[in-house]
Design a protein around this motif. Structure first.
Motif, short mmCIF file in Angstrom:
data_model
loop_
_atom_site.label_atom_id
_atom_site.label_comp_id
_atom_site.label_asym_id
_atom_site.label_seq_id
_atom_site.Cartn_x
_atom_site.Cartn_y
_atom_site.Cartn_z
N MET A 1 0.83 -1.20 0.00
CA MET A 1 0.00 0.00 0.00
C MET A 1 0.87 1.25 0.00
O MET A 1 1.84 1.34 0.75
CB MET A 1 -0.92 0.01 1.22
N ILE A 2 0.51 2.21 -0.85
CA ILE A 2 1.22 3.47 -0.93
C ILE A 2 0.25 4.59 -0.58
O ILE A 2 -0.86 4.66 -1.12
CB ILE A 2 1.79 3.71 -2.34
N LEU A 3 0.66 5.48 0.32
CA LEU A 3 -0.15 6.64 0.68
C LEU A 3 0.33 7.85 -0.10
O LEU A 3 1.52 8.16 -0.10
CB LEU A 3 -0.04 6.92 2.18
N VAL A 4 -0.60 8.51 -0.78
CA VAL A 4 -0.29 9.73 -1.52
C VAL A 4 -0.95 10.90 -0.80
O VAL A 4 -2.18 11.00 -0.76
CB VAL A 4 -0.79 9.66 -2.97
N THR A 5 -0.15 11.77 -0.20
CA THR A 5 -0.69 12.98 0.42
C THR A 5 -0.80 14.07 -0.66
O THR A 5 -0.16 13.99 -1.70
CB THR A 5 0.18 13.46 1.58
N GLY A 6 -1.62 15.07 -0.37
CA GLY A 6 -1.82 16.09 -1.40
C GLY A 6 -2.32 15.49 -2.69
O GLY A 6 -1.92 15.89 -3.79
N ALA A 7 -3.22 14.52 -2.58
CA ALA A 7 -3.61 13.71 -3.73
C ALA A 7 -4.37 14.47 -4.80
O ALA A 7 -4.47 14.00 -5.94
CB ALA A 7 -4.43 12.51 -3.28
N THR A 8 -4.91 15.64 -4.46
CA THR A 8 -5.61 16.44 -5.47
C THR A 8 -4.74 17.58 -5.99
O THR A 8 -5.20 18.39 -6.79
CB THR A 8 -6.91 17.03 -4.89
N GLY A 9 -3.50 17.65 -5.54
CA GLY A 9 -2.59 18.71 -5.98
C GLY A 9 -2.08 18.50 -7.38
O GLY A 9 -2.28 17.44 -8.00
N SER A 10 -1.36 19.49 -7.89
CA SER A 10 -0.89 19.43 -9.28
C SER A 10 0.05 18.26 -9.52
O SER A 10 0.03 17.66 -10.59
CB SER A 10 -0.20 20.75 -9.65
N ILE A 26 -3.23 2.01 -3.76
CA ILE A 26 -2.90 3.29 -3.14
C ILE A 26 -4.04 3.78 -2.25
O ILE A 26 -5.20 3.38 -2.40
CB ILE A 26 -2.58 4.37 -4.20
N ARG A 27 -3.66 4.64 -1.33
CA ARG A 27 -4.60 5.38 -0.50
C ARG A 27 -4.33 6.85 -0.75
O ARG A 27 -3.18 7.30 -0.68
CB ARG A 27 -4.39 5.00 0.96
N ALA A 28 -5.36 7.61 -1.05
CA ALA A 28 -5.22 9.03 -1.41
C ALA A 28 -5.72 9.90 -0.27
O ALA A 28 -6.90 9.84 0.08
CB ALA A 28 -5.98 9.34 -2.69
N LEU A 29 -4.83 10.70 0.30
CA LEU A 29 -5.19 11.55 1.42
C LEU A 29 -5.55 12.94 0.93
O LEU A 29 -4.80 13.57 0.18
CB LEU A 29 -4.01 11.65 2.39
N THR A 30 -6.71 13.44 1.37
CA THR A 30 -7.14 14.78 1.02
C THR A 30 -7.94 15.35 2.18
O THR A 30 -8.58 14.61 2.93
CB THR A 30 -7.98 14.79 -0.27
N ARG A 31 -7.90 16.67 2.33
CA ARG A 31 -8.64 17.29 3.42
C ARG A 31 -10.14 17.28 3.17
O ARG A 31 -10.92 17.33 4.11
CB ARG A 31 -8.14 18.74 3.62
N ASN A 32 -10.53 17.24 1.89
CA ASN A 32 -11.96 17.32 1.57
C ASN A 32 -12.30 16.28 0.50
O ASN A 32 -12.28 16.58 -0.70
CB ASN A 32 -12.30 18.72 1.08
N PRO A 33 -12.61 15.06 0.88
CA PRO A 33 -12.85 13.99 -0.10
C PRO A 33 -14.03 14.24 -1.01
O PRO A 33 -14.05 13.75 -2.15
CB PRO A 33 -13.08 12.75 0.77
N GLY A 34 -15.03 14.98 -0.55
CA GLY A 34 -16.25 15.16 -1.32
C GLY A 34 -16.03 15.59 -2.76
O GLY A 34 -16.40 14.87 -3.70
N PRO A 35 -15.42 16.75 -3.00
CA PRO A 35 -15.23 17.22 -4.37
C PRO A 35 -13.92 16.78 -5.01
O PRO A 35 -13.52 17.31 -6.04
CB PRO A 35 -15.25 18.74 -4.20
N ALA A 36 -13.24 15.80 -4.41
CA ALA A 36 -11.89 15.45 -4.87
C ALA A 36 -11.85 14.88 -6.29
O ALA A 36 -10.89 15.06 -7.02
CB ALA A 36 -11.25 14.46 -3.90
N ARG A 37 -12.90 14.14 -6.68
CA ARG A 37 -12.98 13.55 -8.02
C ARG A 37 -11.75 12.69 -8.35
O ARG A 37 -11.22 12.74 -9.44
CB ARG A 37 -13.15 14.63 -9.08
N LEU A 38 -11.33 11.91 -7.38
CA LEU A 38 -10.22 10.99 -7.58
C LEU A 38 -10.73 9.69 -8.18
O LEU A 38 -11.91 9.37 -8.08
CB LEU A 38 -9.51 10.73 -6.26
#
Length: 278
Positions: A1-10, A26-38
């Motif tokens: 498992m890989i954690l990606v912080t700032g997952a919605t960043g550039s 992977i696990r994608a870390l974001t402060r606001n998952p709702g609009p992340a569109r990951l």
């Protein structure tokens, strides 16, 4: 498992996409998952690097972390990562960090240097990515370009080697999943050093217009910039630009050496982002 912080960043979003394309979990870390569109294949978790003591669930079962230097508590994050069994951290740092100095040259370098020091002392495997300048920094000219043909900014002669965010992500992925990158401090650059005035011209070519750079004083720029950024950060940025006028950026081959593909040019970046300036 890989954690990606700032997952919605550039950069982080491209790290997510590349890891998934290669079949990694992977696990994608974001402060606001709702609009992340990951992507659906990414396990999206809510979390804030400013509160690392609350990230235990996000770190559970993670072997490697792509880390943004955010939150201001690097030692706490590293301690949590080590306790969770993380083996490797790939840090997005900055080329402004200096090695073997007691004090970093400015606030930006000091912030990233604090993360580097905490990680180096951790006993974990680590790789530091030190971009010279993000090509994406030029997006702050977009508002001016949308309404006119001039970019008013300081230090048009600042000569940097801007790097495409996709190339940073490509190096990050290799450092996360491949052996041989432990202890590396990679200075990441585009394929050539160009001035900010030349960047404006290339953006114009990408969108089919003739743009010009209009020099303003650092004082005028500082007054405008401190409306939306802390004064210490503004002074650091302006200091870096002033230095780049007299000391053009060093160009490296790290992107090609690590990924097997030459770094993208600034013009390629401008083509990719042409709609952002229209």
């Amino acid at each position: 498992m890989i954690l990606v912080t700032g997952a919605t960043g550039s950069v982080g979003r491209h790290v997510v996409d590349r890891l998934l394309a290669e079949g990694h979990t992977i696990r994608a870390l974001t402060r606001n998952p709702g609009p992340a569109r990951l992507p659906e294949a990414a396990a999206v978790v809510q979390g804030d690097l400013a509160e690392p003591r609350r990230l235990a669930p996000a770190l559970d079962g993670v072997e490697a972390v792509y880390l943004m230097a955010m939150g201001g508590a690097p030692a706490d994050f590293v301690d949590m990562a080590r306790r969770a069994g993380v083996r490797r951290i790939v840090l997005l740092s900055t080329g402004d960090v200096l090695d073997d100095v007691e004090r970093q040259p400015d606030a930006v370098a000091e912030l990233h240097g604090a993360f580097e020091r905490a990680i180096e002392r951790s006993g974990l495997e680590w790789t530091f990515l030190r971009p010279n300048e993000f090509a994406g920094n030029s997006l702050h000219w977009a508002a001016q370009i949308k309404v006119g043909d001039a970019v008013r900014a300081p230090y048009g002669g600042a000569c940097t080697a801007p790097i495409h965010e996709r190339d940073i992500a490509a190096v990050a992925v290799r450092a996360l999943v491949d052996a041989g990158h432990d202890g590396a401090k990679y200075l990441l650059t585009g394929p050539q050093a160009i001035t900010h005035a030349e960047q404006v011209s290339l953006i114009g070519q990408a969108i089919g217009r003739t743009l010009r750079f209009e020099e303003i004083s650092p004082e005028e720029a500082r007054q405008a910039m401190t409306r939306y950024a802390p004064a210490a950060i503004v002074d650091a940025v302006l200091g870096q630009l002033a230095a780049a006028v007299v000391r053009p950026a060093e160009v490296t081959r790290v992107v090609e050496d690590v990924t097997g593909r030459p770094a993208r040019s600034f013009f390629e970046w401008a083509i990719d982002h042409a709609d952002d300036f229209r």
